[in-house]
Design an enzyme around this catalytic site. Structure first.
Site, PDB file in Angstrom:
ATOM      1  N   SER A 143     -29.840  34.159 -41.557  1.00  0.00           N
ATOM      2  CA  SER A 143     -30.721  33.195 -41.349  1.00  0.00           C
ATOM      3  C   SER A 143     -31.463  33.055 -40.124  1.00  0.00           C
ATOM      4  O   SER A 143     -30.898  34.029 -39.265  1.00  0.00           O
ATOM      5  CB  SER A 143     -30.089  31.754 -41.355  1.00  0.00           C
ATOM      6  OG  SER A 143     -30.980  30.699 -40.912  1.00  0.00           O
ATOM      7  N   TYR A 155     -22.864  26.441 -39.176  1.00  0.00           N
ATOM      8  CA  TYR A 155     -23.943  27.230 -39.778  1.00  0.00           C
ATOM      9  C   TYR A 155     -24.276  28.271 -38.859  1.00  0.00           C
ATOM     10  O   TYR A 155     -24.341  29.497 -39.309  1.00  0.00           O
ATOM     11  CB  TYR A 155     -25.178  26.315 -40.342  1.00  0.00           C
ATOM     12  CG  TYR A 155     -25.848  26.994 -41.287  1.00  0.00           C
ATOM     13  CD1 TYR A 155     -25.822  27.434 -42.501  1.00  0.00           C
ATOM     14  CD2 TYR A 155     -27.583  27.412 -40.690  1.00  0.00           C
ATOM     15  CE1 TYR A 155     -26.456  27.926 -43.366  1.00  0.00           C
ATOM     16  CE2 TYR A 155     -28.038  28.218 -41.497  1.00  0.00           C
ATOM     17  CZ  TYR A 155     -27.797  28.540 -42.914  1.00  0.00           C
ATOM     18  OH  TYR A 155     -28.736  29.120 -43.642  1.00  0.00           O
TER      19      TYR A 155
HETATM   20  N1  LIG Z   1     -33.571  28.125 -48.194  1.00  0.00           N
HETATM   21  C1  LIG Z   1     -33.448  28.207 -46.853  1.00  0.00           C
HETATM   22  O1  LIG Z   1     -34.326  27.924 -46.298  1.00  0.00           O
HETATM   23  C2  LIG Z   1     -32.466  29.034 -46.255  1.00  0.00           C
HETATM   24  C3  LIG Z   1     -32.904  29.506 -44.997  1.00  0.00           C
HETATM   25  C4  LIG Z   1     -31.957  30.654 -44.150  1.00  0.00           C
HETATM   26  C5  LIG Z   1     -30.997  31.071 -45.080  1.00  0.00           C
HETATM   27  N2  LIG Z   1     -30.728  30.610 -46.251  1.00  0.00           N
HETATM   28  C6  LIG Z   1     -29.533  31.124 -46.928  1.00  0.00           C
HETATM   29  O2  LIG Z   1     -29.897  31.782 -48.071  1.00  0.00           O
HETATM   30  C7  LIG Z   1     -28.756  31.769 -49.009  1.00  0.00           C
HETATM   31  C8  LIG Z   1     -29.128  31.306 -50.463  1.00  0.00           C
HETATM   32  O3  LIG Z   1     -29.451  29.723 -50.029  1.00  0.00           O
HETATM   33  P1  LIG Z   1     -30.538  29.071 -50.908  1.00  0.00           P
HETATM   34  O4  LIG Z   1     -31.452  28.689 -50.257  1.00  0.00           O
HETATM   35  O5  LIG Z   1     -30.997  29.994 -52.013  1.00  0.00           O
HETATM   36  O6  LIG Z   1     -29.525  27.928 -51.592  1.00  0.00           O
HETATM   37  P2  LIG Z   1     -29.247  27.442 -52.976  1.00  0.00           P
HETATM   38  O7  LIG Z   1     -28.421  26.288 -52.701  1.00  0.00           O
HETATM   39  O8  LIG Z   1     -30.458  27.194 -53.898  1.00  0.00           O
HETATM   40  O9  LIG Z   1     -28.045  28.583 -53.557  1.00  0.00           O
HETATM   41  C9  LIG Z   1     -26.861  29.152 -53.132  1.00  0.00           C
HETATM   42  C10 LIG Z   1     -26.094  29.787 -54.080  1.00  0.00           C
HETATM   43  O10 LIG Z   1     -24.827  29.883 -53.462  1.00  0.00           O
HETATM   44  C11 LIG Z   1     -23.694  29.477 -54.535  1.00  0.00           C
HETATM   45  N3  LIG Z   1     -22.588  29.392 -53.773  1.00  0.00           N
HETATM   46  C12 LIG Z   1     -22.160  28.410 -53.019  1.00  0.00           C
HETATM   47  N4  LIG Z   1     -21.002  28.606 -52.553  1.00  0.00           N
HETATM   48  C13 LIG Z   1     -20.473  29.529 -53.069  1.00  0.00           C
HETATM   49  C14 LIG Z   1     -19.164  30.279 -53.228  1.00  0.00           C
HETATM   50  N5  LIG Z   1     -17.956  29.732 -52.516  1.00  0.00           N
HETATM   51  N6  LIG Z   1     -18.988  31.401 -54.134  1.00  0.00           N
HETATM   52  C15 LIG Z   1     -20.047  31.751 -54.925  1.00  0.00           C
HETATM   53  N7  LIG Z   1     -21.268  31.267 -54.943  1.00  0.00           N
HETATM   54  C16 LIG Z   1     -21.530  30.266 -54.205  1.00  0.00           C
HETATM   55  C17 LIG Z   1     -24.340  28.178 -55.074  1.00  0.00           C
HETATM   56  O11 LIG Z   1     -23.688  27.878 -56.333  1.00  0.00           O
HETATM   57  C18 LIG Z   1     -25.989  28.419 -55.168  1.00  0.00           C
HETATM   58  O12 LIG Z   1     -26.092  29.144 -56.674  1.00  0.00           O
HETATM   59  C19 LIG Z   1     -27.637  31.165 -48.339  1.00  0.00           C
HETATM   60  O13 LIG Z   1     -26.669  32.035 -47.708  1.00  0.00           O
HETATM   61  C20 LIG Z   1     -28.311  30.249 -47.133  1.00  0.00           C
HETATM   62  O14 LIG Z   1     -27.544  29.947 -45.952  1.00  0.00           O
HETATM   63  C21 LIG Z   1     -31.464  29.865 -46.988  1.00  0.00           C
END
Ligand SMILES: NC(=O)c1ccc[n+]([C@@H]2O[C@H](COP(=O)([O-])OP(=O)(O)OC[C@H]3O[C@@H](n4cnc5c(N)ncnc54)[C@H](O)[C@@H]3O)[C@@H](O)[C@H]2O)c1
Length: 251
Positions: A143, A155
């Site tokens: 991130s 985080y």
């Molecule tokens: N959305 C943003 O703005 C953003 C920005 C920077 C980083 N991220 C990172 O991107 C990644 C994906 O996030 P997203 O925004 O797509 O979120 P999201 O909530 O849409 O997807 C996250 C997925 O991870 C799964 N998950 C959660 N805990 C789990 C576990 N213990 N085992 C297996 N699966 C698990 C959830 O069921 C979900 O399908 C994350 O690591 C998040 O920190 C997101």
């Protein structure tokens, strides 16, 4: 992009958001993709979307914070598709914000278990399978919170840890044909971000507005970067945390 035809890929957190976009992109490029997540319903929907587009995918129920569950994910992948070439370790959670002194031990531990230990456990199971398959490419989702202070202490701490793990694995396994990189997204329009907006629209607007490209990224814009890092086109890139952040950390 080259490198996906006949390749076998795992994407964790592929039931939603960035992981789903990445899995769909890998499949469209020709890989057989394992949709690995705790959310079966969303995962089966991702599989259906890929199959409707003519791709190959299967769902595997995994909790990345659980060692035996992660080992079983890699075993099932190798048993079904015959090896492992690509992995996107992307599953993660983002808790509601609290200042460092107000974070509970329970919240700290849960975020570290999933975001940091989860990525390490995936690397631990994937790296030997990739070496056995003759090499491969891994991308870990960190991130902007892996590069600068952004989000709560657990985080930001977990995501800085993911960048460190990425560099360590890249240095250790480059000689065995495995490249390991990270992506560091800015604000991306996903269910996770929707939840953050419900918690505090002002906080999300402030981070989005701090990006030189001041909109929320589409998950496909992050998947493009993940696909490039897993393709042959990035063959001399390893150990790199790539900011895909609309220019946020440039400022
Ligand atoms: N959305 C943003 O703005 C953003 C920005 C920077 C980083 N991220 C990172 O991107 C990644 C994906 O996030 P997203 O925004 O797509 O979120 P999201 O909530 O849409 O997807 C996250 C997925 O991870 C799964 N998950 C959660 N805990 C789990 C576990 N213990 N085992 C297996 N699966 C698990 C959830 O069921 C979900 O399908 C994350 O690591 C998040 O920190 C997101």
């Amino acid at each position: 992009m080259s490198g996906f035809e006949d390749a076998v890929a795992i994407v964790t957190g592929a039931s939603s958001g960035i992981g789903r976009a990445s899995a769909e992109r890998f499949a469209a490029e020709g890989a057989s993709v394992v949709i690995a997540d705790v959310d079966r319903e969303g995962g089966e929907e991702t599989v259906e979307r890929i199959e409707n587009d003519g791709g190959e995918a299967m769902f595997v129920d995994v909790d990345v914070s659980d060692e035996s569950s992660v080992e079983a994910m890699v075993e099932e992948t190798v048993d079904t598709y015959g090896g492992l070439d690509i992995a996107h370790n992307n599953a993660g959670i983002s808790p509601s914000y609290a200042p460092t002194a107000d974070v509970s031990v329970e919240d700290w531990q849960q975020v570290i278990d999933i975001n940091l230990t989860g990525v390490w456990q995936c690397l631990k199971a994937e790296l030997p399978a990739m070496v056995e398959s003759g090499g491969g490419a891994i991308v870990n989702t960190a991130s902007i919170g892996g590069l600068v202070a952004s989000g709560s202490a657990p985080y930001t701490g977990s995501k800085h840890g993911v960048v460190g793990l990425t560099k360590t694995a890249a240095v250790e396994y480059g000689g065995q044909g495995v490249r390991v990189n990270a992506i560091c997204p800015g604000v991306v329009e996903t269910p996770m971000q929707q939840q953050a907006s419900e918690d505090s629209t002002e906080a999300v607007d402030a981070v989005t507005g701090a990006q030189a490209l001041n909109w929320m990224a589409d998950p496909a814009e992050i998947a493009n970067a993940a696909a490039w890092l897993c393709s042959d086109e990035s063959s001399f890139v390893t150990g790199h945390p790539l900011a895909v952040d609309g220019g946020l950390v440039a400022q």
